[in-house]
Enzyme design. Structure first.
Site, PDB file in Angstrom:
ATOM      1  N   ASP A  48       0.821  -1.204   0.000  1.00  0.00           N
ATOM      2  CA  ASP A  48       0.000   0.000   0.000  1.00  0.00           C
ATOM      3  C   ASP A  48       0.859   1.259   0.000  1.00  0.00           C
ATOM      4  OD1 ASP A  48      -2.181   1.639   0.048  1.00  0.00           O
ATOM      5  OD2 ASP A  48      -2.769   1.199   2.106  1.00  0.00           O
ATOM      6  N   ASP A  78      -1.825   5.452  -5.645  1.00  0.00           N
ATOM      7  CA  ASP A  78      -2.156   4.533  -4.554  1.00  0.00           C
ATOM      8  C   ASP A  78      -2.331   3.112  -5.071  1.00  0.00           C
ATOM      9  OD1 ASP A  78      -3.021   3.323  -2.245  1.00  0.00           O
ATOM     10  OD2 ASP A  78      -4.935   4.378  -2.137  1.00  0.00           O
TER      11      ASP A  78
END
Length: 468
Positions: free
Chosen positions: A115, A349
């Site tokens: 992440d 992201d």
């Protein structure tokens, strides 16, 4: 994943600057004077010191959706060089919705989510207590972690961090909290000997049966450790920012260069629709660029910090970094002429499946499909005919155009009550074009580039991939 809002993050920054400890060092990361355009244009990316294959994409968890809801303040649908190499493969599980990689913590193996939209590395602790979203105790199996959890007593290298706690609460009621410690974390050939990690023993978690935690790769000011042992007392006033995994790797000189790089492969339409696990879906690399074929289209751009007074992106020296925020100059597709946006608040992201762009952009883009895509109020998504003709879609960043493959713009969504196949767009509505609204270039965009992050210099290099 694991963040609430830019405003709350800024509050954490301004309120916790005096917190510290004689035993541990906390580091904040702020914008430095950006390199000139000419200097950035001369950037040459070395081969990575270490690379690991991305091996599993976990299902999109509600917590990620909720965190991004809070970020945007609106409803969110459940949504070449020299040197050695350190690259790990990434894999995909449960219909290609989040990317995973294999790692060890204190010698114990886990599958962890990758992440770039959060900063903490955490692994659920063995014997954790599981709760539902209303706070009621439920069985451990209901949290659906991929293993029984991390056992600190079985690690010869674990060192507890006393009198503090790891604590994240998500907007949908999911939470993780518990002890904090330091241990050896290995990902592929990269080994960090003293990484601060969360080892939560309380969890309300809607897991996938594969991952047991997460590797956060963003900046220190997004970390979630607090100077209290009571989760209810965690606040902006007692946040203790710390070095995320890659920052620690740089400090320990575990990498030669201050880059990490991500190349995420898309699964086939059939895999995304039918296969719960894809074993090889790209690479996570440390110390240089990920090893996939690329074109000559490349640009190095500064990461945008955030203003402590307005909460919007700022390139001013000293602005705190939170996310990998970039200035998107233009979206180009049939019908895009005349669409002007005033927003450069867009984050890269890996933990978000779709792209989320300003409302005027998605409305025009949906019309450019043949037949046009339409917005479903019920699903809160733009739906599209699964065989529709996809218009060209280009994203301009740093004066360079990056193309998004048509295969990333129509995604399987199952079948309706009549057995008809449903598809939705890989690009969706991120809300009004307002300066304080955050937009996202997620996996839809990242499938088409190699994103090489230099968080120490505060820069990102984007390189167009060859079609695959």
């Amino acid at each position: 994943m694991g963040f609430l809002s830019v405003v709350s993050a800024l509050s954490l920054l301004t309120s916790a600057s005096a917190i510290g400890s004689s035993d541990f060092t906390f580091t904040r990361r702020r914008a430095v004077a950006p390199r000139s355009f000419e200097e950035r244009a001369q950037t040459v990316l070395p081969a990575a010191d270490f690379s690991v294959a991305v091996s599993g994409k976990a299902p999109r968890r509600k917590s990620k959706s909720a965190a991004l809801t809070a970020l945007r303040g609106r409803p969110f649908p459940s949504k070449p060089g020299s040197g050695g190499s350190d690259t790990v493969p990434v894999a995909g599980s449960d219909f290609d919705e989040e990317y995973l990689t294999n790692a060890t913590v204190g010698g114990q193996p886990f599958s962890l989510i990758i992440d770039t939209g959060s900063s903490d590395t955490w692994v659920a602790q063995k014997g954790f207590n599981c709760f539902d979203l209303n706070g009621n105790p439920i069985s451990e199996a209901d949290c659906a972690f991929g293993t029984a959890g991390f056992d600190p007593t079985a690690s010869k290298t674990f060192k507890p961090f006393p009198n503090v706690s790891f604590n994240i609460t998500y907007g949908d009621g999911e939470f993780l909290s518990g002890p904090v410690g330091f241990d050896t974390v290995s990902v592929g050939g990269l080994t960090v000997k003293s990484q601060e990690i969360g080892v939560p023993n309380l969890a309300a978690w809607e897991g996938d049966g594969i991952n047991t935690g997460l590797i956060g790769l963003a900046f220190p000011d997004l970390t979630s450790v607090y100077n209290t042992t009571n989760p209810q007392d965690a606040s902006a006033a007692n946040q203790l920012p710390y070095d995320p995994l890659f920052f620690t790797a740089v400090k320990e000189r575990a990498v030669k260069n201050t880059f990490f790089s991500v190349a995420l492969d898309r699964g086939s339409f059939e895999q995304q629709e039918n296969d719960p696990y894809d074993p090889n879906l790209g690479f996570l690399s440390f110390g240089g660029i990920a090893p996939v074929p690329v074109t000559s289209t490349q640009v190095t751009i500064p990461v945008e910090g955030y203003s402590a007074t307005t909460g919007i992106p700022s390139s001013a020296k000293g602005s705190p970094f939170f996310f990998y925020t970039v200035n998107v100059e233009k979206f180009t597709f049939p019908g895009s002429a005349g669409i002007l946006t005033a927003n450069n608040n867009t984050i890269l992201d890996t933990g978000t499946t779709l792209d989320y762009v300003p409302t005027p952009v998605i409305k025009a883009f949906a019309k450019a499909f043949d037949p046009p895509a339409t917005y479903s109020e019920e699903d809160e998504l733009y739906l599209v005919d699964c065989t529709a003709k996809v218009p060209q879609f280009l994203v301009t960043i740093g004066g360079k155009e990056f193309s998004v493959d048509a295969k990333d713009q129509i995604l399987p969504g199952g079948t309706d009550s009549n057995g008809k196949e449903i598809c939705f767009l890989g690009t969706q509505d991120g809300g009004p074009d307002e300066a304080d609204n955050i937009f996202i270039l997620g996996d839809t965009f990242l499938h088409n580039v190699v994103a090489t992050f230099n968080p120490i210099q505060g820069e990102i290099t984007l390189t167009q991939r060859l079609p695959y």
